[in-house]
Design an enzyme around this catalytic site. Sequence first.
Site, PDB file in Angstrom:
ATOM      1  N   CYS A 234       0.831  -1.204   0.000  1.00  0.00           N
ATOM      2  CA  CYS A 234       0.000   0.000   0.000  1.00  0.00           C
ATOM      3  C   CYS A 234       0.867   1.256   0.000  1.00  0.00           C
ATOM      4  O   CYS A 234       2.017   1.236   0.430  1.00  0.00           O
ATOM      5  CB  CYS A 234      -0.921   0.002   1.218  1.00  0.00           C
ATOM      6  N   ARG A 263       6.871   0.955   1.694  1.00  0.00           N
ATOM      7  CA  ARG A 263       7.379   2.153   2.358  1.00  0.00           C
ATOM      8  C   ARG A 263       7.705   1.817   3.807  1.00  0.00           C
ATOM      9  O   ARG A 263       6.922   1.171   4.503  1.00  0.00           O
ATOM     10  CB  ARG A 263       6.360   3.290   2.298  1.00  0.00           C
ATOM     11  N   GLU A 292      15.988   6.481   5.362  1.00  0.00           N
ATOM     12  CA  GLU A 292      16.938   5.902   4.413  1.00  0.00           C
ATOM     13  C   GLU A 292      17.943   6.948   3.942  1.00  0.00           C
ATOM     14  O   GLU A 292      17.552   8.083   3.665  1.00  0.00           O
ATOM     15  CB  GLU A 292      16.173   5.312   3.217  1.00  0.00           C
ATOM     16  N   HIS A 311      16.611  -1.079  -0.222  1.00  0.00           N
ATOM     17  CA  HIS A 311      15.642  -0.419  -1.103  1.00  0.00           C
ATOM     18  C   HIS A 311      15.985  -0.644  -2.579  1.00  0.00           C
ATOM     19  O   HIS A 311      16.150   0.294  -3.362  1.00  0.00           O
ATOM     20  CB  HIS A 311      15.572   1.080  -0.794  1.00  0.00           C
TER      21      HIS A 311
END
Length: 345
Positions: A234, A263, A292, A311
């Site tokens: 989401c 996320r 991050e 990531h």
Amino acid sequence: LLKPRMGTGRRLRNTEKREKENGIMKIVVLDGYTENPGDISWGPIEALGEVTVYDRTAYEESPLIAERIGDADVIVINKTPISKETMDKCPNLKAIAVLATGYNVVDYEYAKAKGIPVMNVPVYGTDNVSQFAVSLLLEVCSHIGHHSDSVYAGEWAENADWCYWHYPMIEVSGKTAGIIGLGRIGVNTAKILKAMNVNVIAYDAFQSEAGKAVAEYVELDELLAKSDFIFLHCPLFPSTQGIIGKENIAKMKDGVIIINNSRGPLIVEQDLYDALENGKVAAAAVDVVSTEPIKKDNVLLKAKNCIITPHISWATQDARKRIMNTTAENIKSVLDGAPVNVVNK
């Protein structure tokens, strides 16, 4: 791979003919290194005007940002923030192109007020992000990397038996996966899971026919109670921030596995750490964290049974080429007077 120096600006091309025909188009890329560390071409963008690429500028508010933008017509960013103050210092700015789908680093409402379109890349990595999500699950269940490392460390050669394993091996077939967020990526992940005989349920505020074809929609509490594996696909909204926290973790099955390559702030990291330590959550695998690059004191670095990757779900070469081409089309649309993929209409 090409390893440019941090902060260097490289002028790639000055297309004089186009400047004469269409007026000056000066393009500045503020943080291009993660999009292109040297293995793809800036050609689609450099064909549009005078282009200067900085590998990195800043990931927080800094006077250097406006200084590097200068009198540019278009800026291209990934994670460099563009604030009201920066835009006010750059009166020639006509458009902002984001090398990603997310655009929260831009004050896009203020850009709208100034008549500056903010353009993103809405679709580029559905397949590889889904691939990575399922890969994280399979790594948790099969511990392939760990056992390969143990073989190279000499353990198999010195073992009394013809095989060994350090962790319980988990069979995914027949289990139930709950996907929170059944957009393009969630639907694609569901397709992969169903091919492995995994039952898929999903929670999303907006249901779609594509989603109904691959999963059963349920309420969030039901998903939390029934899922052996929970995938987060989401967006980050105020309503989803911290959706994986102690209150919702308490509603989950004992021994659940959590996968997040969406996320970082969707998870309350201290709460996940506590659940991993007490065994409520058997394992987690995340490609994103709250801040991050990850901070050295991030609590998940100390958690047991937690895989963390930097990531990279989005970062296949094929996907980055699509980002480059779409960004070039976005910039060209500004030249043509009809901007596309505008997120702040």
